[in-house]
Design a protein around this motif. Structure first.
Motif, PDB file in Angstrom:
ATOM      1  N   ALA A  30       8.278   3.472  -8.337  1.00 12.46           N
ATOM      2  CA  ALA A  30       7.501   4.082  -7.327  1.00 12.46           C
ATOM      3  C   ALA A  30       6.715   3.149  -6.329  1.00 12.46           C
ATOM      4  CB  ALA A  30       6.527   4.924  -8.030  1.00 12.46           C
ATOM      5  N   ARG A  31       6.467   3.551  -5.181  1.00 15.40           N
ATOM      6  CA  ARG A  31       5.500   2.530  -4.274  1.00 15.40           C
ATOM      7  C   ARG A  31       4.306   3.164  -3.910  1.00 15.40           C
ATOM      8  NH1 ARG A  31       8.373  -1.108  -1.521  1.00 15.40           N
ATOM      9  NH2 ARG A  31       7.048  -0.878   0.098  1.00 15.40           N
ATOM     10  N   LEU A  32       3.373   2.436  -4.092  1.00 21.17           N
ATOM     11  CA  LEU A  32       1.887   3.044  -3.881  1.00 21.17           C
ATOM     12  C   LEU A  32       1.840   3.625  -2.340  1.00 21.17           C
ATOM     13  CD1 LEU A  32      -0.271   0.234  -5.126  1.00 21.17           C
ATOM     14  CD2 LEU A  32       0.183   2.421  -6.129  1.00 21.17           C
ATOM     15  N   PRO A  33       0.738   4.447  -2.257  1.00 15.98           N
ATOM     16  CA  PRO A  33       0.473   5.013  -0.669  1.00 15.98           C
ATOM     17  C   PRO A  33      -0.258   3.796  -0.012  1.00 15.98           C
ATOM     18  CG  PRO A  33      -1.158   6.153  -2.409  1.00 15.98           C
ATOM     19  CD  PRO A  33       0.169   5.405  -3.163  1.00 15.98           C
ATOM     20  N   ALA A  34      -0.427   3.961   1.234  1.00 14.50           N
ATOM     21  CA  ALA A  34      -1.069   3.082   2.041  1.00 14.50           C
ATOM     22  C   ALA A  34      -2.535   2.777   1.525  1.00 14.50           C
ATOM     23  CB  ALA A  34      -1.196   3.207   3.344  1.00 14.50           C
ATOM     24  N   LEU A  35      -3.075   1.577   1.342  1.00 16.39           N
ATOM     25  CA  LEU A  35      -4.417   1.301   0.737  1.00 16.39           C
ATOM     26  C   LEU A  35      -4.998   0.457   1.907  1.00 16.39           C
ATOM     27  CD1 LEU A  35      -3.528  -0.214  -2.580  1.00 16.39           C
ATOM     28  CD2 LEU A  35      -4.251   2.325  -1.887  1.00 16.39           C
ATOM     29  N   TRP A  38     -11.388  -0.190   2.047  1.00 15.98           N
ATOM     30  CA  TRP A  38     -11.881  -0.294   0.615  1.00 15.98           C
ATOM     31  C   TRP A  38     -12.025   1.102   0.149  1.00 15.98           C
ATOM     32  CZ3 TRP A  38     -11.831  -3.082  -3.331  1.00 15.98           C
ATOM     33  CH2 TRP A  38     -13.353  -2.857  -4.480  1.00 15.98           C
ATOM     34  N   GLU A  39     -12.701   2.150   0.730  1.00 14.80           N
ATOM     35  CA  GLU A  39     -13.004   3.184   0.180  1.00 14.80           C
ATOM     36  C   GLU A  39     -11.573   3.867  -0.259  1.00 14.80           C
ATOM     37  OE1 GLU A  39     -14.184   2.232   2.774  1.00 14.80           O
ATOM     38  OE2 GLU A  39     -16.479   1.840   2.132  1.00 14.80           O
ATOM     39  N   GLY A  40     -10.580   3.955   0.581  1.00 16.66           N
ATOM     40  CA  GLY A  40      -9.243   4.371   0.034  1.00 16.66           C
ATOM     41  C   GLY A  40      -8.668   3.759  -0.939  1.00 16.66           C
ATOM     42  N   ARG A  41      -8.758   2.375  -1.164  1.00 20.74           N
ATOM     43  CA  ARG A  41      -8.393   1.579  -1.963  1.00 20.74           C
ATOM     44  C   ARG A  41      -8.738   2.132  -3.461  1.00 20.74           C
ATOM     45  NH1 ARG A  41      -5.637  -3.391  -3.265  1.00 20.74           N
ATOM     46  NH2 ARG A  41      -4.996  -3.458  -1.334  1.00 20.74           N
ATOM     47  N   ALA A  46      -8.126   4.188  -8.580  1.00 25.90           N
ATOM     48  CA  ALA A  46      -8.773   4.846  -9.573  1.00 25.90           C
ATOM     49  C   ALA A  46      -8.199   6.088 -10.329  1.00 25.90           C
ATOM     50  CB  ALA A  46     -10.147   5.116  -9.297  1.00 25.90           C
ATOM     51  N   GLY A  47      -7.351   6.728  -9.193  1.00 26.54           N
ATOM     52  CA  GLY A  47      -6.720   8.089  -9.494  1.00 26.54           C
ATOM     53  C   GLY A  47      -5.267   7.805  -9.820  1.00 26.54           C
ATOM     54  N   LEU A  48      -4.636   6.674 -10.173  1.00 29.51           N
ATOM     55  CA  LEU A  48      -3.356   6.457 -10.741  1.00 29.51           C
ATOM     56  C   LEU A  48      -3.179   7.141 -11.980  1.00 29.51           C
ATOM     57  CD1 LEU A  48      -2.458   2.977  -9.247  1.00 29.51           C
ATOM     58  CD2 LEU A  48      -1.733   4.827  -8.257  1.00 29.51           C
ATOM     59  N   TRP A 172      -4.087 -12.834  -4.844  1.00 33.05           N
ATOM     60  CA  TRP A 172      -3.249 -11.586  -4.390  1.00 33.05           C
ATOM     61  C   TRP A 172      -1.767 -11.601  -4.312  1.00 33.05           C
ATOM     62  CZ3 TRP A 172      -6.030  -6.700  -4.348  1.00 33.05           C
ATOM     63  CH2 TRP A 172      -7.554  -6.862  -4.519  1.00 33.05           C
ATOM     64  N   GLY A 173      -1.045 -10.655  -4.363  1.00 33.48           N
ATOM     65  CA  GLY A 173       0.453 -10.601  -4.163  1.00 33.48           C
ATOM     66  C   GLY A 173       1.028  -9.107  -3.899  1.00 33.48           C
ATOM     67  N   GLU A 174       2.255  -8.954  -3.775  1.00 30.02           N
ATOM     68  CA  GLU A 174       2.821  -7.692  -3.521  1.00 30.02           C
ATOM     69  C   GLU A 174       2.818  -6.904  -4.963  1.00 30.02           C
ATOM     70  OE1 GLU A 174       5.795  -4.522  -3.400  1.00 30.02           O
ATOM     71  OE2 GLU A 174       6.113  -6.429  -4.648  1.00 30.02           O
ATOM     72  N   GLY A 175       2.821  -5.690  -4.961  1.00 33.30           N
ATOM     73  CA  GLY A 175       2.950  -4.862  -6.007  1.00 33.30           C
ATOM     74  C   GLY A 175       3.078  -3.303  -5.586  1.00 33.30           C
ATOM     75  N   GLY A 176       4.187  -3.021  -5.784  1.00 31.78           N
ATOM     76  CA  GLY A 176       4.469  -1.499  -5.511  1.00 31.78           C
ATOM     77  C   GLY A 176       4.089  -1.188  -3.989  1.00 31.78           C
ATOM     78  N   GLY A 177       4.689  -2.299  -3.142  1.00 34.24           N
ATOM     79  CA  GLY A 177       4.682  -2.276  -1.789  1.00 34.24           C
ATOM     80  C   GLY A 177       3.388  -2.513  -0.941  1.00 34.24           C
ATOM     81  N   GLN A 178       2.133  -2.707  -2.074  1.00 37.90           N
ATOM     82  CA  GLN A 178       0.815  -2.939  -1.371  1.00 37.90           C
ATOM     83  C   GLN A 178       0.566  -4.426  -1.932  1.00 37.90           C
ATOM     84  OE1 GLN A 178      -0.569  -1.241   0.642  1.00 37.90           O
ATOM     85  NE2 GLN A 178       0.955   0.445   0.784  1.00 37.90           N
TER      86      GLN A 178
END
Length: 202
Positions: A30-35, A38-41, A46-48, A172-178
């Protein structure tokens, strides 16, 4: 006199709790949605419903410590983590929630901690931020506690004080496309937890 349920758990096993928060299988690829901010991240991470990391952990309290390999799965409020040394030496499973932890040693010995941070301090003389680490690993503050996040030039969290702990994200690095944390440390007095994440799965 304090006495948790059954058996004596080695420091190596308990040290693992510092970072253990995960449970049930996590579906890979699975790939994360766009982050994008800061608020969106914070809201998205937190809701995963579930995630998994594998990497390495080091825990110390000023007098003793432990280093090992870590696989940690998180599903909602529950975790299931496996900790082992080289070639599987000292393999331990730790699972539960921030309110109740079960430690299963390689020989099958089971010990339960019903108030993890209190029980750890009472039995071993130091505490681990069990309830907050699941958020810190994601690179966000625990939403139940006040925090004073500081950010790097890239806009990503670099440092914060929360619950008496100083949390630093060193890489920091890549994870789930983010972009996700790769190196994290949490320090309070003589207690120190360090995590290097080699792989993220969502």
């Amino acid at each position: 006199m304090y006495s948790p349920t059954k058996s004596s758990v080695p420091r190596a096993a308990i040290a693992a709790v510092s970072l253990l928060l995960g449970a049930c299988a996590v579906q890979p690829s699975a790939r994360l949605p766009a982050l994008e901010d800061w608020e969106g991240r914070q809201r998205v991470l937190a809701g995963l419903p579930g995630w998994q990391v594998s990497g390495r952990i080091a825990v110390s309290d000023g007098n003793d410590g432990f280093n090992g390999n870590l696989r940690w799965q998180q599903t909602l409020e529950a975790f299931d983590a496996r900790l082992s040394g080289p070639l599987g030496a000292g393999a331990v499973q730790i699972k539960g929630t921030d309110q109740h932890i079960t430690v299963v040693e390689k020989d099958g010995t089971v010990t339960e901690l019903h108030n993890p941070e209190y029980d750890l301090r009472a039995r071993f003389g130091w505490a681990i931020p069990v309830s907050s680490l699941r958020y810190w690993v994601l690179g966000i503050p625990d939403p139940s506690l006040a925090a004073n996040p500081e950010f790097g030039e890239d806009g990503l969290l670099s440092h914060m004080e929360q619950g008496g702990w100083t949390v630093t994200i060193g890489a920091w690095g890549e994870g789930g496309g983010q972009v996700m944390p790769r190196r994290i440390s949490a320090v309070r007095a003589d207690s120190r937890v360090r995590l290097v994440i080699d792989r993220w799965i969502f």
